[in-house]
Design a protein around this motif. Structure first.
Motif, PDB file in Angstrom:
ATOM      1  N   GLY A 136       0.930  -1.130   0.214  1.00 42.72           N
ATOM      2  CA  GLY A 136       0.248   0.248  -0.339  1.00 42.72           C
ATOM      3  C   GLY A 136       0.802   0.918   0.223  1.00 42.72           C
ATOM      4  N   HIS A 137       2.023   0.922  -0.297  1.00 45.08           N
ATOM      5  CA  HIS A 137       2.643   2.279   0.107  1.00 45.08           C
ATOM      6  C   HIS A 137       3.711   2.782  -1.441  1.00 45.08           C
ATOM      7  CE1 HIS A 137       3.162   2.079   4.337  1.00 45.08           C
ATOM      8  NE2 HIS A 137       3.274   1.439   4.299  1.00 45.08           N
ATOM      9  N   ARG A 138       2.539   3.064  -2.394  1.00 44.11           N
ATOM     10  CA  ARG A 138       3.357   3.335  -3.545  1.00 44.11           C
ATOM     11  C   ARG A 138       4.498   4.605  -4.311  1.00 44.11           C
ATOM     12  NH1 ARG A 138      -1.043   6.771  -8.139  1.00 44.11           N
ATOM     13  NH2 ARG A 138       0.187   5.676  -9.929  1.00 44.11           N
ATOM     14  N   ALA A 139       5.693   2.996  -4.593  1.00 46.93           N
ATOM     15  CA  ALA A 139       6.781   3.049  -4.843  1.00 46.93           C
ATOM     16  C   ALA A 139       6.824   4.008  -6.744  1.00 46.93           C
ATOM     17  CB  ALA A 139       7.619   2.317  -4.508  1.00 46.93           C
ATOM     18  N   ALA A 140       8.062   4.730  -6.766  1.00 49.08           N
ATOM     19  CA  ALA A 140       8.218   4.664  -7.555  1.00 49.08           C
ATOM     20  C   ALA A 140      10.314   4.346  -7.900  1.00 49.08           C
ATOM     21  CB  ALA A 140       8.732   6.673  -7.919  1.00 49.08           C
ATOM     22  N   LEU A 141       9.869   4.279  -9.248  1.00 52.71           N
ATOM     23  CA  LEU A 141      11.729   3.495  -9.169  1.00 52.71           C
ATOM     24  C   LEU A 141      12.360   3.946 -10.067  1.00 52.71           C
ATOM     25  CD1 LEU A 141      14.287   1.550  -9.124  1.00 52.71           C
ATOM     26  CD2 LEU A 141      13.226  -0.255 -10.348  1.00 52.71           C
ATOM     27  N   LEU A 142      13.564   5.069  -9.740  1.00 52.89           N
ATOM     28  CA  LEU A 142      14.431   5.362 -10.633  1.00 52.89           C
ATOM     29  C   LEU A 142      15.923   4.604 -10.361  1.00 52.89           C
ATOM     30  CD1 LEU A 142      13.581   8.944  -9.283  1.00 52.89           C
ATOM     31  CD2 LEU A 142      12.141   7.829 -11.424  1.00 52.89           C
ATOM     32  N   GLY A 143      16.250   4.121 -11.556  1.00 53.72           N
ATOM     33  CA  GLY A 143      17.666   3.207 -11.778  1.00 53.72           C
ATOM     34  C   GLY A 143      18.491   3.740 -12.652  1.00 53.72           C
ATOM     35  N   SER A 144      19.333   2.844 -12.792  1.00 60.64           N
ATOM     36  CA  SER A 144      20.175   3.464 -13.965  1.00 60.64           C
ATOM     37  C   SER A 144      20.393   2.412 -15.323  1.00 60.64           C
ATOM     38  CB  SER A 144      21.760   2.188 -13.358  1.00 60.64           C
ATOM     39  OG  SER A 144      21.023   1.022 -13.441  1.00 60.64           O
ATOM     40  N   ARG A 145      18.932   1.934 -15.701  1.00 60.49           N
ATOM     41  CA  ARG A 145      19.042   1.378 -17.090  1.00 60.49           C
ATOM     42  C   ARG A 145      17.394   2.471 -17.144  1.00 60.49           C
ATOM     43  NH1 ARG A 145      20.612  -2.728 -20.143  1.00 60.49           N
ATOM     44  NH2 ARG A 145      22.708  -3.107 -19.120  1.00 60.49           N
ATOM     45  N   ALA A 146      16.659   3.058 -15.913  1.00 62.87           N
ATOM     46  CA  ALA A 146      14.809   2.965 -16.606  1.00 62.87           C
ATOM     47  C   ALA A 146      14.246   3.463 -15.784  1.00 62.87           C
ATOM     48  CB  ALA A 146      13.943   2.335 -17.541  1.00 62.87           C
ATOM     49  N   CYS A 147      13.446   4.222 -15.506  1.00 63.70           N
ATOM     50  CA  CYS A 147      13.112   4.741 -14.199  1.00 63.70           C
ATOM     51  C   CYS A 147      10.891   4.210 -14.138  1.00 63.70           C
ATOM     52  CB  CYS A 147      12.613   6.217 -14.058  1.00 63.70           C
ATOM     53  SG  CYS A 147      14.445   6.987 -13.808  1.00 63.70           S
ATOM     54  N   PHE A 148      10.514   4.020 -13.458  1.00 64.01           N
ATOM     55  CA  PHE A 148       9.513   4.010 -13.568  1.00 64.01           C
ATOM     56  C   PHE A 148       8.321   4.693 -12.821  1.00 64.01           C
ATOM     57  CE2 PHE A 148      11.892   0.297 -14.219  1.00 64.01           C
ATOM     58  CZ  PHE A 148      11.390  -0.954 -15.432  1.00 64.01           C
ATOM     59  N   ILE A 149       7.293   5.271 -12.978  1.00 61.20           N
ATOM     60  CA  ILE A 149       6.735   6.248 -12.074  1.00 61.20           C
ATOM     61  C   ILE A 149       5.325   6.501 -12.431  1.00 61.20           C
ATOM     62  CG2 ILE A 149       7.507   8.280 -13.693  1.00 61.20           C
ATOM     63  CD1 ILE A 149       8.164   9.810 -10.911  1.00 61.20           C
ATOM     64  N   ASP A 150       4.280   6.436 -11.454  1.00 61.82           N
ATOM     65  CA  ASP A 150       2.926   6.252 -12.265  1.00 61.82           C
ATOM     66  C   ASP A 150       2.312   5.110 -12.807  1.00 61.82           C
ATOM     67  OD1 ASP A 150       3.112   8.064  -9.949  1.00 61.82           O
ATOM     68  OD2 ASP A 150       3.238   9.278 -11.310  1.00 61.82           O
ATOM     69  N   GLY A 151       3.153   4.429 -13.486  1.00 61.70           N
ATOM     70  CA  GLY A 151       2.412   2.792 -14.084  1.00 61.70           C
ATOM     71  C   GLY A 151       3.122   3.777 -15.148  1.00 61.70           C
ATOM     72  N   ARG A 152       4.285   3.851 -15.263  1.00 60.02           N
ATOM     73  CA  ARG A 152       4.575   4.343 -16.350  1.00 60.02           C
ATOM     74  C   ARG A 152       6.349   4.146 -16.236  1.00 60.02           C
ATOM     75  NH1 ARG A 152       4.892  10.493 -17.713  1.00 60.02           N
ATOM     76  NH2 ARG A 152       5.102  10.677 -15.221  1.00 60.02           N
ATOM     77  N   GLU A 153       7.012   3.684 -17.895  1.00 59.28           N
ATOM     78  CA  GLU A 153       8.530   3.108 -17.878  1.00 59.28           C
ATOM     79  C   GLU A 153       8.990   4.321 -18.773  1.00 59.28           C
ATOM     80  OE1 GLU A 153      11.635   0.264 -19.482  1.00 59.28           O
ATOM     81  OE2 GLU A 153       9.730  -0.529 -19.559  1.00 59.28           O
ATOM     82  N   LEU A 154      10.115   4.753 -18.019  1.00 53.64           N
ATOM     83  CA  LEU A 154      10.711   6.140 -18.593  1.00 53.64           C
ATOM     84  C   LEU A 154      11.551   5.868 -19.464  1.00 53.64           C
ATOM     85  CD1 LEU A 154      10.413   9.637 -16.230  1.00 53.64           C
ATOM     86  CD2 LEU A 154       8.501   8.740 -18.247  1.00 53.64           C
ATOM     87  N   PRO A 155      12.418   6.013 -20.722  1.00 47.50           N
ATOM     88  CA  PRO A 155      13.599   5.122 -20.961  1.00 47.50           C
ATOM     89  C   PRO A 155      14.817   5.619 -20.505  1.00 47.50           C
ATOM     90  CG  PRO A 155      12.687   6.499 -23.035  1.00 47.50           C
ATOM     91  CD  PRO A 155      11.451   6.028 -21.472  1.00 47.50           C
ATOM     92  N   VAL A 156      14.794   6.838 -20.187  1.00 47.80           N
ATOM     93  CA  VAL A 156      15.962   7.717 -18.866  1.00 47.80           C
ATOM     94  C   VAL A 156      16.325   7.396 -18.031  1.00 47.80           C
ATOM     95  CG1 VAL A 156      16.504  10.549 -19.092  1.00 47.80           C
ATOM     96  CG2 VAL A 156      14.360   9.888 -20.636  1.00 47.80           C
ATOM     97  N   PRO A 157      17.178   7.116 -18.145  1.00 47.20           N
ATOM     98  CA  PRO A 157      17.790   6.407 -16.345  1.00 47.20           C
ATOM     99  C   PRO A 157      17.672   7.615 -15.949  1.00 47.20           C
ATOM    100  CG  PRO A 157      19.588   6.598 -18.114  1.00 47.20           C
ATOM    101  CD  PRO A 157      18.105   6.410 -19.270  1.00 47.20           C
ATOM    102  N   LEU A 158      18.542   7.110 -14.532  1.00 47.57           N
ATOM    103  CA  LEU A 158      18.317   8.104 -12.829  1.00 47.57           C
ATOM    104  C   LEU A 158      19.271   9.366 -13.461  1.00 47.57           C
ATOM    105  CD1 LEU A 158      17.932   9.181 -10.363  1.00 47.57           C
ATOM    106  CD2 LEU A 158      19.294   7.367  -9.349  1.00 47.57           C
ATOM    107  N   ALA A 159      20.479   8.767 -13.555  1.00 48.39           N
ATOM    108  CA  ALA A 159      21.681   9.517 -13.846  1.00 48.39           C
ATOM    109  C   ALA A 159      21.449  10.612 -15.424  1.00 48.39           C
ATOM    110  CB  ALA A 159      23.235   8.842 -14.676  1.00 48.39           C
ATOM    111  N   GLU A 160      20.429  10.332 -16.510  1.00 45.70           N
ATOM    112  CA  GLU A 160      20.093  11.458 -16.961  1.00 45.70           C
ATOM    113  C   GLU A 160      19.299  12.149 -16.716  1.00 45.70           C
ATOM    114  OE1 GLU A 160      20.034   9.623 -21.186  1.00 45.70           O
ATOM    115  OE2 GLU A 160      21.899   7.847 -21.158  1.00 45.70           O
ATOM    116  N   LEU A 161      18.673  12.482 -16.096  1.00 44.99           N
ATOM    117  CA  LEU A 161      17.553  13.154 -15.224  1.00 44.99           C
ATOM    118  C   LEU A 161      18.637  14.441 -14.804  1.00 44.99           C
ATOM    119  CD1 LEU A 161      15.060  10.929 -13.562  1.00 44.99           C
ATOM    120  CD2 LEU A 161      15.158  12.358 -15.989  1.00 44.99           C
ATOM    121  N   ASN A 162      17.957  15.513 -14.964  1.00 40.71           N
ATOM    122  CA  ASN A 162      17.954  17.241 -14.757  1.00 40.71           C
ATOM    123  C   ASN A 162      17.667  17.490 -13.117  1.00 40.71           C
ATOM    124  OD1 ASN A 162      16.556  18.869 -15.131  1.00 40.71           O
ATOM    125  ND2 ASN A 162      18.004  19.267 -17.012  1.00 40.71           N
TER     126      ASN A 162
END
Length: 435
Positions: A136-162
């Motif tokens: 019951g603790h909705r979690a985002a995952l910001l990773g070294s290969r991709a980011c998963f947030i709010d049911g979406r997968e972003l192809p941008v890894p954590l290191a490329e986010l400003n």
């Protein structure tokens, strides 16, 4: 969000205001920030970073010409003297601080985990996200290969986010009911990947300590029976996760979720529904008499570990598809061949061969294998087809090397690739059986 430049300055320790026109910072209104000179318009605060200076030594001048409300920069930055400037010692730190401020400081309102370690850390983070969601603790995952947030997968890894993108994502996650955020990154990349404004509450590696609440009991190709002990809860459940390293990663994730205060019963109920991470000891779903696994193992150590784990799960033969990458030095190529020899049959093939000859790349590895125990097939799809055609009831086929990759480099071209999809296609149209 909108604020006066005076408020911005107050959030930057030891900042020095160098006025331009107008000279009074309380008269300058700021409605957003950026590090991109081309994104500047009136009302925007421009932050001059060292990375930006490498691309354009006159970035602050460019921002001023586009109407920047003010510039945040280091004292040595070349700039237009008529534009108000805030001098700071570290513009990266300032950008993170201001991005957090403009998005309402979302990091302070979320529970943060940091997962580091070897490559299996990705599985630990992947399982932790599912456990936290299940509790019951909705979690985002910001990773070294991709980011998963709010049911979406972003192809941008954590290191490329400003910093601005990062805090915007956290603010969006918070508005959508998010309660936690998981950062996954190699240990050496932590300072650059995770902004200083993030208060890490729980740190974990992919391997648990001696007091793990979740322990391996019995394994099969279809899953693992585990004993979970958490407070007054003691229960045996079966998870779809396979492999000792994977179970260790799941145990580390379970311990971290407990440490964060997640309800033990909710966590126990979630374990049977944990989905294995794609490409990490992932079993290809089909109803046949032998099993096919996909794993990212591309080094001698990782390949040896994967094959030894799978050997424990079968009384039949072990067949592996693997390949030498151009980046492997010659002595390591020999070691990869020795690791592959733990299987009963090997198909050497392409693994991002680039411009190099696949037979040449694999020659040293194949040279330490027993004659007749291997085949050489440059086309990876054909290699998978061949390996599946060799399998009989009770056997295990391991497709190694490209489990986490979504592309294949060959002869100068980069094409979409997925070992699991290729294997599924051949399993639905079985190949003739080979001796």
């Amino acid at each position: 969000m909108s604020m006066y430049l005076t408020e911005v300055i107050s959030h930057l320790p030891a900042a020095r205001y160098r006025g331009g026109r107008p000279s009074q910072p309380m008269m300058i209104n700021i409605d957003s920030i950026t590090t991109d000179p081309l994104a500047v318009r009136p009302g925007v605060l421009f932050v001059a970073t060292p990375e930006g200076r490498m691309r354009n030594p006159f970035q602050a001048h460019a921002a001023a010409r586009r109407g920047a409300a003010a510039v945040v920069c280091e004292p040595r930055e070349s700039r237009d003297v008529t534009t108000p400037a805030i001098e700071v010692a570290d513009t990266r730190f300032a950008f993170d601080k201001l991005a957090s401020l403009f998005h309402g400081d979302p990091a302070a309102k979320l529970y943060h985990f940091l997962v580091t370690g070897g490559e299996r850390r990705m599985a630990a983070a992947y399982y932790l996200r599912q456990l936290m969601d299940g509790a019951g603790h909705r979690a985002a995952l910001l990773g070294s290969r991709a980011c998963f947030i709010d049911g979406r997968e972003l192809p941008v890894p954590l290191a490329e986010l400003n910093a601005n993108e990062f805090h915007r994502l956290l603010a969006s996650h918070l508005r959508a009911g998010g309660r936690a955020c998981i950062f996954e990154t190699p240990s050496e990349a932590v300072p650059a990947s995770v902004p200083a404004s993030v208060p890490i509450r729980v740190r974990l590696t992919e391997r648990p300590g001696g007091a793990a609440a979740l322990r391996n009991m019995r394994s099969s190709v279809k899953g693992t029976q585990v004993m979970i002990t958490a407070g007054a809860t003691r229960q045996v459940v079966t998870t779809q996760v396979v492999g000792m390293d994977n179970i260790a990663a799941l145990a580390a994730a379970f311990d971290a979720a407990l440490q964060a205060g997640a309800n033990p019963l909710s966590l126990v109920e979630t374990v049977p529904h944990i989905v294995p991470m794609p490409g990490v000891m992932q079993r290809v779903e089909w109803k046949g008499s032998f099993s096919v696994f996909v794993d990212f193992a591309s080094t001698p150590e990782a390949l040896g570990t994967a094959l030894r784990e799978l050997r424990l799960l079968t009384a039949g033969r072990l067949i592996v598809v693997t390949g030498v990458r151009p980046t492997l030095p010659s002595n390591t190529r020999v070691e990869l061949g020795r690791a592959a020899s733990l299987a009963d049959y090997i198909v050497f093939t392409a693994d991002d061969a680039a411009y190099e000859s696949v037979p040449d790349l694999n020659r040293a590895a194949a040279g330490v294998c027993q004659p007749g125990s291997f085949a050489m097939e440059p086309d990876r799809a054909a290699a998978i087809h061949h390996a599946i055609g060799k399998a009989h009831a009770g056997d295990i086929v391991l497709l190694a090397g490209k489990g986490l990759s979504k592309s294949q480099g060959l002869e100068g071209a980069v094409i979409p690739w997925n070992d699991t999809h290729v294997a599924s296609r051949f399993l639905s149209h079985p190949a003739p059986r080979h001796a």
